[in-house]
Every structure is written in C-alpha cells, then in structure tokens.
Design a protein around this motif. Structure first.
Motif, PDB file in Angstrom:
ATOM      1  N   LYS A 199      85.247  23.652  -0.081  1.00 31.92           N
ATOM      2  CA  LYS A 199      84.608  24.545  -1.149  1.00 31.92           C
ATOM      3  C   LYS A 199      83.881  23.789  -2.362  1.00 31.92           C
ATOM      4  O   LYS A 199      82.642  23.855  -2.672  1.00 31.92           O
ATOM      5  N   PRO A 200      84.563  22.771  -2.817  1.00 30.10           N
ATOM      6  CA  PRO A 200      83.960  22.168  -4.098  1.00 30.10           C
ATOM      7  C   PRO A 200      82.639  21.211  -3.600  1.00 30.10           C
ATOM      8  O   PRO A 200      81.761  21.153  -4.120  1.00 30.10           O
ATOM      9  N   GLU A 201      82.810  20.548  -2.245  1.00 33.75           N
ATOM     10  CA  GLU A 201      81.649  19.933  -1.909  1.00 33.75           C
ATOM     11  C   GLU A 201      80.664  20.856  -1.377  1.00 33.75           C
ATOM     12  O   GLU A 201      79.464  20.583  -1.484  1.00 33.75           O
ATOM     13  N   ARG A 202      80.889  22.149  -0.645  1.00 33.51           N
ATOM     14  CA  ARG A 202      80.172  23.019  -0.222  1.00 33.51           C
ATOM     15  C   ARG A 202      79.292  23.452  -1.633  1.00 33.51           C
ATOM     16  O   ARG A 202      78.051  23.751  -1.610  1.00 33.51           O
ATOM     17  N   ASN A 203      80.038  23.834  -2.717  1.00 31.54           N
ATOM     18  CA  ASN A 203      79.288  24.147  -3.907  1.00 31.54           C
ATOM     19  C   ASN A 203      78.341  22.997  -4.340  1.00 31.54           C
ATOM     20  O   ASN A 203      77.224  23.342  -4.660  1.00 31.54           O
ATOM     21  N   ALA A 204      78.864  21.920  -4.352  1.00 32.01           N
ATOM     22  CA  ALA A 204      77.781  20.585  -4.747  1.00 32.01           C
ATOM     23  C   ALA A 204      76.633  20.680  -3.871  1.00 32.01           C
ATOM     24  O   ALA A 204      75.379  20.533  -4.414  1.00 32.01           O
ATOM     25  N   MET A 232      75.264  22.982  -2.311  1.00 28.22           N
ATOM     26  CA  MET A 232      74.357  24.404  -2.401  1.00 28.22           C
ATOM     27  C   MET A 232      73.624  24.104  -4.100  1.00 28.22           C
ATOM     28  O   MET A 232      72.396  24.327  -4.099  1.00 28.22           O
ATOM     29  N   ASP A 233      74.236  23.515  -5.058  1.00 28.45           N
ATOM     30  CA  ASP A 233      73.610  22.809  -6.056  1.00 28.45           C
ATOM     31  C   ASP A 233      72.403  22.050  -5.704  1.00 28.45           C
ATOM     32  O   ASP A 233      71.317  22.013  -6.411  1.00 28.45           O
ATOM     33  N   THR A 234      72.629  21.093  -4.668  1.00 30.13           N
ATOM     34  CA  THR A 234      71.374  20.022  -4.249  1.00 30.13           C
ATOM     35  C   THR A 234      70.473  20.849  -3.804  1.00 30.13           C
ATOM     36  O   THR A 234      69.142  20.680  -4.033  1.00 30.13           O
ATOM     37  N   LEU A 235      70.871  21.809  -2.871  1.00 29.66           N
ATOM     38  CA  LEU A 235      69.564  22.537  -2.145  1.00 29.66           C
ATOM     39  C   LEU A 235      68.877  23.377  -3.230  1.00 29.66           C
ATOM     40  O   LEU A 235      67.514  23.549  -3.113  1.00 29.66           O
ATOM     41  N   LEU A 291      69.260  11.944   2.802  1.00 30.50           N
ATOM     42  CA  LEU A 291      69.305  12.363   1.537  1.00 30.50           C
ATOM     43  C   LEU A 291      70.543  12.473   1.179  1.00 30.50           C
ATOM     44  O   LEU A 291      71.284  13.122   1.757  1.00 30.50           O
ATOM     45  N   ARG A 292      70.836  12.291  -0.274  1.00 31.94           N
ATOM     46  CA  ARG A 292      72.056  12.520  -0.639  1.00 31.94           C
ATOM     47  C   ARG A 292      72.347  14.112  -0.882  1.00 31.94           C
ATOM     48  O   ARG A 292      71.699  14.804  -1.636  1.00 31.94           O
ATOM     49  N   ILE A 293      73.293  14.895  -0.189  1.00 36.85           N
ATOM     50  CA  ILE A 293      73.476  16.317  -0.618  1.00 36.85           C
ATOM     51  C   ILE A 293      74.771  16.505  -1.323  1.00 36.85           C
ATOM     52  O   ILE A 293      74.482  17.577  -2.137  1.00 36.85           O
ATOM     53  N   THR A 294      75.689  15.561  -1.467  1.00 35.92           N
ATOM     54  CA  THR A 294      76.806  15.773  -2.386  1.00 35.92           C
ATOM     55  C   THR A 294      76.991  14.081  -3.029  1.00 35.92           C
ATOM     56  O   THR A 294      76.377  13.274  -2.396  1.00 35.92           O
ATOM     57  N   GLN A 295      77.874  14.060  -3.728  1.00 41.68           N
ATOM     58  CA  GLN A 295      78.306  12.654  -4.326  1.00 41.68           C
ATOM     59  C   GLN A 295      78.657  11.502  -3.133  1.00 41.68           C
ATOM     60  O   GLN A 295      78.334  10.648  -3.158  1.00 41.68           O
ATOM     61  N   SER A 296      79.460  12.040  -2.218  1.00 40.72           N
ATOM     62  CA  SER A 296      79.944  11.510  -0.974  1.00 40.72           C
ATOM     63  C   SER A 296      79.201  11.677   0.315  1.00 40.72           C
ATOM     64  O   SER A 296      79.661  11.000   1.144  1.00 40.72           O
TER      65      SER A 296
END
Length: 106
Positions: free
Chosen positions: A26-31, A33-36, A73-78
């Motif tokens: 969930k935390p990575e999925r939310n991140a 979605m923020d990137t998108l 491209l970076r979609i989350t921090q990791s």
C-alpha cells in the motif's frame, strides 16, 4: 511525435503494468499513484527536464517492433517502471521489482 509543450496523456492499460502496480504494498502503491498524478500534470518538455523522475532511454533492451525506444522512470523512491512515448501518450509497460531489472540486468 507530439510537441514538447503538449501535456502527457497516460495509458495504464497494459495488463503486466497493472499486475505490477496493484501488487505493490500500500505505501509504495500510494507513492506510485502520486507519481502518476504528477506526470499527468507535466508537459513532455517538463518531463524530460525533471530530475526526480529521471526519464532515461534503456539501451540494453531492444524495443518491440513498432516502438522507437523504451524508457525507464522513477515511479517510487525504490522502484522504476518502463514506458514508451506514443505521440502524446506515455504507455506504461512494467514496474520493476528492483532497479537493475529495469535495464535487463540481473
């Protein structure tokens, strides 16, 4: 190819990309979605200059027929994802489980 001033339109319909995206914790999925959401607000020129997203051509992977080049491209921090440009659309392909696998290494 569209103009660098045109807004980016997202194509999230690739089944592999969806499986990877929805399989994130969930935390990575939310991140992601923020990137998108952020990408949707950018023009192509802004994307190319954005240091946080790091839009990079993948030269170690031969793109499928009909696609000029695949980019990461970076979609989350990791995590990074792969996509390609099709006119004004950014068509997403995968979310890599780790950085190296994005580039065909592992």
């Amino acid at each position: 190819m569209g103009s660098p001033d045109n807004p980016i339109r997202l194509d999230l319909n690739n089944l592999v990309f969806q499986e990877h995206l929805f399989g994130l914790q969930k935390p990575e999925r939310n991140a992601a979605m923020d990137t998108l959401r952020k990408i949707r607000q950018l023009s192509w020129g802004q994307l190319y200059r954005d240091n946080g997203l790091k839009w990079e051509k993948i030269v170690s992977v031969k793109p499928p027929q009909g696609i000029d080049a695949i980019y990461s491209l970076r979609i989350t921090q990791s995590r990074r994802c792969t996509a390609y440009r099709d006119g004004d659309f950014m068509r997403f392909l995968t979310v890599a489980p780790d950085h190296d696998s994005t580039y065909g290494r592992k």
